[in-house]
Design a protein around this motif. Structure first.
Motif, short mmCIF file in Angstrom:
data_model
loop_
_atom_site.label_atom_id
_atom_site.label_comp_id
_atom_site.label_asym_id
_atom_site.label_seq_id
_atom_site.Cartn_x
_atom_site.Cartn_y
_atom_site.Cartn_z
N LYS A 1 -7.11 -3.30 7.91
CA LYS A 1 -6.61 -2.05 7.36
C LYS A 1 -5.11 -1.92 7.62
O LYS A 1 -4.58 -2.51 8.55
N ASP B 1 -8.59 2.73 3.62
CA ASP B 1 -7.83 1.49 3.55
C ASP B 1 -6.49 1.63 4.27
O ASP B 1 -5.88 0.64 4.65
N ASP C 1 -13.92 5.51 6.03
CA ASP C 1 -13.62 4.08 6.00
C ASP C 1 -12.35 3.81 5.17
O ASP C 1 -12.38 3.07 4.18
N ARG D 1 -0.18 -4.57 2.58
CA ARG D 1 -1.61 -4.47 2.90
C ARG D 1 -1.89 -5.17 4.23
O ARG D 1 -1.41 -6.27 4.47
N ARG E 1 -9.01 7.90 0.00
CA ARG E 1 -8.89 6.54 0.56
C ARG E 1 -7.97 6.43 1.77
O ARG E 1 -7.73 5.33 2.26
N VAL F 1 0.83 -1.21 0.00
CA VAL F 1 0.00 0.00 0.00
C VAL F 1 0.86 1.25 0.00
O VAL F 1 0.42 2.31 -0.44
N PHE G 1 -1.05 3.16 -2.64
CA PHE G 1 -1.95 2.31 -3.46
C PHE G 1 -1.42 2.22 -4.89
O PHE G 1 -2.20 2.16 -5.84
#
Lengths: 309, 367
Positions: free
Chosen positions: A185, A154, A152, A33, A82, A8, A68
């Protein structure tokens, strides 16, 4: 825990200088991740600058910075949708209530969590209509985390989330972070508390003067430098350290703060030999114990100074 | 749009819940209007001052004067036409009645059945419509009464009333002050906007917002929107109190007035943004804001008529934007003395707006 797929966060040879000050000077790391990754280091190590480049708040001088898989300089808006951000200082409108702030921040995002659910999740249900200026330090910090979770996200950035909190508030915040991690997360957090890094982080990067000095799991970092553990007891005149250095398993002996420390590769033999010697002298070593090396020791060994100096 | 409104509401709540900020932006100007209104309207009694010019000088004109003098609402001041015109321009009298030579002769002729008439000239100021109505009403009634008394029924009236308008260039103190206080309020709401901006920067709120997808223009726009809302509230409050409590007549074109209110608010808001670009801490903010607003308030010719100022102060005041906002509002609202033509007032405010905004855009720091 296993982490798979594309990272990520990918940072390669990041540099950010302010005049002569090399705040970040060639930092590289990746966060997988679902991983909780910690940056540990004293003030001025470059942790906050690194995290603020990742959050899109600062432009890097050079290097690759991807979140990401997207370049933070080219796609700041889609990344910001995000990620969740908690800054080092608690930055809130002082005269708005908890519920109003959650609503306001939610309105900035395309996708949002129901406000009540979020407020309950950070245990502020009973304080929902209290102005943020009237919350305690720990409550403000929990609100700040609620605002970081409002879309919410990531990936969540937490910059020194427990600095200035009392031990109980710190514990409750740790539980919150563990809950975030349990939902799969990814978290990047900075701290200068080694026990916080040990408690929360899957992997840790130790930073100082804009460089990453070491990276790995807490056990790896300790094991890489400290193969031995230490046997310690209150220093006694009848047990001089030069005699103790020769005991079974002992690699070196030292004295600090009224305690004698015997670093040993074979702790049971060392304790046996120590107790036998004490028995011959008809004395008993006081406050005898065994200590594992900690991240603090790792940092001391790496930099020659304590973490919070 | 939803974001913009949400942010504006958040800023509005922050303002309304901050008692000190609320005091300066709303209650302070309202207090000013009430205070000045009570101070300056107390000095003049409720009678309408009317200049009396008798060009006939006969018993007929004397008896007409006695009839006027009996009216409770009117207070007569005798003089020549030139004297009374000057008095009206100074604001000492609100209207002038001129009795022409020939009143006695015409009355005598009419009593003998001959056709004759004279016209009373009534000078009024169209900018003072409420006093106009009082005076016009009184004069018309008296003229009718006079005609009935001297004439046989159904004959043509001997005494006519001929309206004349004379714009008084000098207006009552409260009327002068209402646009001034509005100008002051608009200046303050703009300049004081620097304080919450600096606070939000110092607390890191601006930085925190920078880490969300919120666009910066929306952040700026919500601040402007909020201040324009407050400007509208200030205008309604100040003008409303002036009209209802102190009988101030607003005569200008409403569109022009609204444009000037918003132009003034925008110009001083950009000054506030510029100040916020250079102020570093919250403590500095309140000090700098006072240092800027005090001289603006007292040296701009909004509270002291421009003509009363010594030459060097007048030259200094000509440099200050508040002078032109006050002038523009006074001209559009109450038809007051002008310092510069309306177009020049507007152009100077636009100039300040553009320059301050450009400097703010270049040097504003978000953290």
């Amino acid at each position: 825990m296993t982490h798979s797929g594309e990272p990520v966060i990918r940072v390669a040879d990041l540099k950010k200088h302010y005049g002569d000050i090399k705040a970040v000077d060639g930092v590289s790391f990746e966060v997988a991740r679902g991983e909780v990754f910690g940056m540990l280091g004293p003030n001025g190590a470059g942790k906050t600058t690194t995290i603020e480049v990742l959050e899109g708040l600062r432009e890097p001088d050079s290097g690759v910075v991807e979140v990401f898989g997207l370049d933070v300089c080219k796609h700041p808006d889609s990344i910001k949708q995000r990620i969740g951000v908690q800054l080092q200082s608690v930055a809130l409108y002082p005269r708005l209530t908890v519920a109003e702030l959650v609503d306001l921040f939610g309105s900035f995002f395309d996708h949002r969590v129901p406000a009540k659910q979020l407020i309950d999740a950070v245990d502020l249900g009973e304080r929902a209509n209290v102005r943020s200026m009237n919350l305690s330090g720990g409550q403000q910090q929990r609100l700040s985390i609620a605002l970081a979770l409002v879309n919410d996200p990531d990936l969540i950035f937490l910059d020194e989330p427990t600095t200035g909190l009392d031990p109980q508030a710190r514990r409750s915040l740790w539980d919150l972070v563990k809950g975030i991690q349990a939902k799969g997360k990814s978290v990047l957090l900075t701290t200068h508390y080694m026990e916080e890094a040990a408690e929360l982080c899957d992997r840790v990067a130790i930073m100082d003067h804009g460089h990453v000095l070491e990276m790995g799991t807490v056990q790896e970092l300790i094991g890489r430098r400290f193969k031995e553990r230490a046997v310690f007891f209150d220093t006694s005149a009848q047990l001089p350290s030069q005699k103790l250095a020769g005991l079974a398993g002992v690699t070196r002996a030292s004295q600090e703060d009224g305690q004698t420390l015997l670093y040993s590769k074979d702790v049971p033999s060392t304790i046996g030999a120590l107790l036998a010697m004490a028995d011959d002298l008809s004395i008993e070593p006081k406050n005898l114990g065994i200590r594992q090396a900690t991240l603090e020791d790792v940092f001391l060994d790496l930099t020659g100074r304590a973490l919070r100096d | 749009m939803k974001t913009l409104i949400g942010l504006t509401v958040a800023n509005l709540k922050s303002l309304v819940r901050d008692r000190a900020a609320l005091f300066w932006t709303l209650f302070f100007p309202v207090m000013f209007v009430l205070l000045f209104g009570v101070l300056f309207s107390g000095s003049s009694d409720s009678k309408v001052d009317v200049g009396w010019v008798d060009q006939d000088g006969t018993t007929a004109s004397a008896s007409l004067r006695a009839t006027f003098a009996d009216v409770q609402l009117l207070k007569l001041h005798d003089g020549t036409l030139d004297e009374e015109k000057a008095a009206m321009q100074r604001g000492d009298v609100s209207a002038i009645v001129v009795v022409p030579a020939g009143l006695q002769t015409a009355t005598a002729s009419a009593a003998n059945g001959k056709k004759a008439s004279v016209s009373l000239a009534l000078y009024t100021d169209p900018g003072q419509s409420s006093t106009d109505q009082v005076v016009e009403g009184a004069v018309t009634q008296i003229a009718n009464g006079f005609n009935l008394a001297v004439l046989a029924p159904n004959s043509a009236p001997v005494l006519l009333v001929e309206g004349q308008s004379l714009t008084s260039t000098n207006i009552s103190t409260v009327t002068y002050l209402v646009p001034s206080i509005l100008a002051m309020a608009l200046m303050q709401l703009g300049v004081f906007a620097a304080v919450p901006l600096v606070q939000q920067r110092e607390k890191g709120i601006l930085k925190r917002l920078g880490a969300t997808p919120l666009a910066r223009w929306k952040l700026v726009a919500s601040n402007i929107l909020l201040r324009l809302l407050v400007a509208a509230a200030d205008a309604v409050l100040i003008v409303g109190i002036g009209m209802l409590a102190f009988n101030v007549q607003i005569v200008g074109n409403p569109v022009e007035i609204v444009l000037f209110v918003f132009l003034g608010a925008a110009a001083f808001l950009s000054l506030g943004f510029m100040l916020a670009s250079f102020i570093k801490t919250e403590e500095q903010a309140s000090g700098v804001v006072q240092v800027v607003q005090m001289p603006l308030m007292f040296l701009s010719g909004i509270f002291f008529p421009f003509d009363f100022m010594p030459e060097f102060l007048r030259n200094f005041a000509r440099l200050l934007p508040l002078t032109y906002l006050g002038d523009g509002l006074r001209q559009t609202m109450v038809n007051g003395t002008q310092i510069a033509p309306l177009g020049v007032d507007a152009a100077i405010l636009v100039g300040w707006l553009v320059v301050c905004l450009a400097i703010a855009a270049r040097s504003f720091r978000w953290e």
